[in-house]
Design an enzyme around this catalytic site. Structure first.
Site, PDB file in Angstrom:
ATOM      1  CE  LYS A 111      65.208 -13.843  61.102  1.00  0.00           C
ATOM      2  NZ  LYS A 111      64.659 -14.909  60.242  1.00  0.00           N
ATOM      3  NE  ARG A 113      57.153 -12.646  52.561  1.00  0.00           N
ATOM      4  CZ  ARG A 113      56.989 -13.967  52.656  1.00  0.00           C
ATOM      5  NH1 ARG A 113      55.797 -14.499  52.394  1.00  0.00           N
ATOM      6  NH2 ARG A 113      57.990 -14.740  52.976  1.00  0.00           N
TER       7      ARG A 113
END
Length: 462
Positions: free
Chosen positions: A240, A314
């Site tokens: 990120k 997820r």
């Protein structure tokens, strides 16, 4: 932080300061208990009766004689601003019935995260509850929200996978529950390969784990809560940018929510068989970090092509959801700080909500309105499911399309839900970007009271 010290049962022997609740600029004119000079004082001091505003007036000796507070109908938070500003003392709502919402707001107005701050003297305005008013429910809600906020606000150095485990174990001990944990390479032996893969690059002492808390009588309706516990998310090898990594201590917000909700359910003794599953990892960068393009195994047996290491939430959830479905719960709920796409669609305050059950949604929507705890339903739109197709695995963890990212993430999770299981997924932000009454900047519990209402409505006999 114990917010229940800001409420107390009414004591007729103690002196109290009346709090008059009004709505509208002319409303205090109708308060028969105020003298003419007091009303003139309110006008002269510029009291404008905007929601959340308040004014005080004194008696002839200069002592505090009363508070006039403007509370708009249905505004859950208006009293929070008032309690945060008042001096220490005992207060009583004088001109209207004290409600559950009043009490919760009063307590939350005093919330602050002060673990790392130099202690300061605390003003302690105590709201006296009327005879017959049971403050247990309000206190339980405030404690649950406090737990969520404190967990999310705590920096990762003090809130890693081990610390989440410690929190769950402390809850289990407090409420007579059981708590088991599978850690590190044992995850592979027990068939939780996706959780292990995502968390294997973390430093020693911060190994990935699945936390499994159970409470309640064994033959009660089974309700399972699953929480994403990514204690810090660097993005992995798909690193990120710094501006997006700054607040990634909050990426365990889903785990914080299920622990807070579990505390509320256990405190109020809702008659269910509660199970809480938390996939606790750090998405770190090291030589053994998983890579873009890797194929991951999952507990369900499906293989997943990793399209992006920053879509790790997820991946850790799918193993826990598979485990949850193995015992066929009557209701399965997961909380996760899952996608930025949900924030683009709905902003910071509205959790994106998905369910495969119309009955679940209808009850939840009503509970959301009753609790003034907002959320918004998005569709499990089946036509987008093919966007998760992979050429070399059973599915991919991401869509290559830039659109509908929250929906495709929910569709990914749905692949791991056993058909016939009532399932609710909440994609929450778990954070206040700016301070508002009762909601300081930082960690936040979102949709927790609404989901509590859903569970209580479905599994408590009327």
């Amino acid at each position: 932080m114990d917010l229940t010290r800001y409420i107390a049962a009414y004591d007729p022997t103690s002196s109290t300061v009346p709090v008059y609740l009004v709505s509208g600029i002319d409303a205090f004119e109708s308060l028969d208990t105020l003298t003419g000079p007091q009303k003139k004082w309110l006008t002269a001091t510029g009291f404008d009766a905007k929601p959340g505003s308040h004014a005080t007036f004194m008696d002839q000796d200069g002592a505090l004689a009363g508070v006039v507070a403007s509370v708009k109908d249905g505004d859950f938070w208006a009293l929070a601003k008032v309690s945060s500003a008042l001096e220490s003392g005992r207060y009583v709502i004088a001109n209207t019935e004290t409600t559950h919402a009043h009490v919760v707001a009063w307590m939350l107005g005093k919330y602050s995260f002060d673990r790392y701050k130099t202690p300061k003297s605390d003003k302690c305005p105590v709201l006296m509850l009327p005879d017959g008013f049971c403050g247990k429910q309000a206190g339980a809600e405030a404690e649950a929200i406090t737990l969520v906020r404190d967990l999310v606000n705590t920096p990762t150095e003090d809130m890693g996978p081990t610390d989440l485990q410690d929190t769950a174990e402390a809850l289990a001990e407090e409420f007579g529950a059981t708590c088991q944990t599978i850690i590190g390479d044992d995850l592979l032996d027990e068939n939780f390969p996706a959780i292990h893969t995502v968390g294997r690059a973390a430093a020693a002492g911060r190994e990935p784990r699945i936390i499994d808390l159970c409470w309640g009588r064994e033959d009660a309706p089974k309700v399972t809560l699953v929480g994403k516990g990514v204690c810090f998310d660097t993005g992995g090898l798909d690193l990120k940018p710094s501006q997006f990594m700054r607040w990634m201590k909050k990426d365990m917000g889903g785990a914080a929510h299920v622990l807070g909700l579990a505390r509320l359910l256990m405190t109020t003794n809702v008659d269910i068989r509660l199970r809480v599953l938390i996939s606790a990892v750090e998405n770190a960068v090291d030589g053994n970090a998983f890579r873009p393009g890797d194929i991951l195994n999952t507990r369900k047996g499906l293989t997943v092509e990793n399209g992006n290491t920053d879509a790790e939430g997820r991946l850790v959830l799918c193993d826990a959801l598979t485990l949850a479905c193995e015992e066929s719960p009557e209701l399965l709920i997961d909380f996760a700080t899952l996608t930025g796409a949900a924030r683009v669609a709905l902003g910071a305050d509205l959790p994106a909500t998905y369910t495969n059950s119309e009955d679940v949604w209808n009850t939840l929507e009503n509970c959301s309105k009753e609790a003034a705890d907002p959320l918004w339903r998005l569709p499990l739109y089946g036509d987008y499911d093919s966007q998760l197709d992979s050429n070399i695995a059973d599915l991919s963890n991401i869509s290559e399309s830039p659109f509908a990212g929250s929906i495709t993430a929910a569709l990914y999770l749905q692949r791991f839900i056993t058909e016939g299981t009532d399932w609710l997924h909440l994609d929450v932000f778990a954070w206040n970007q700016s301070a508002r009454p009762g909601r300081p900047k930082g960690g936040e519990a979102q949709a927790l009271r609404a989901v509590y209402g859903l569970i209580k409505s479905r599994f408590t006999a009327s």
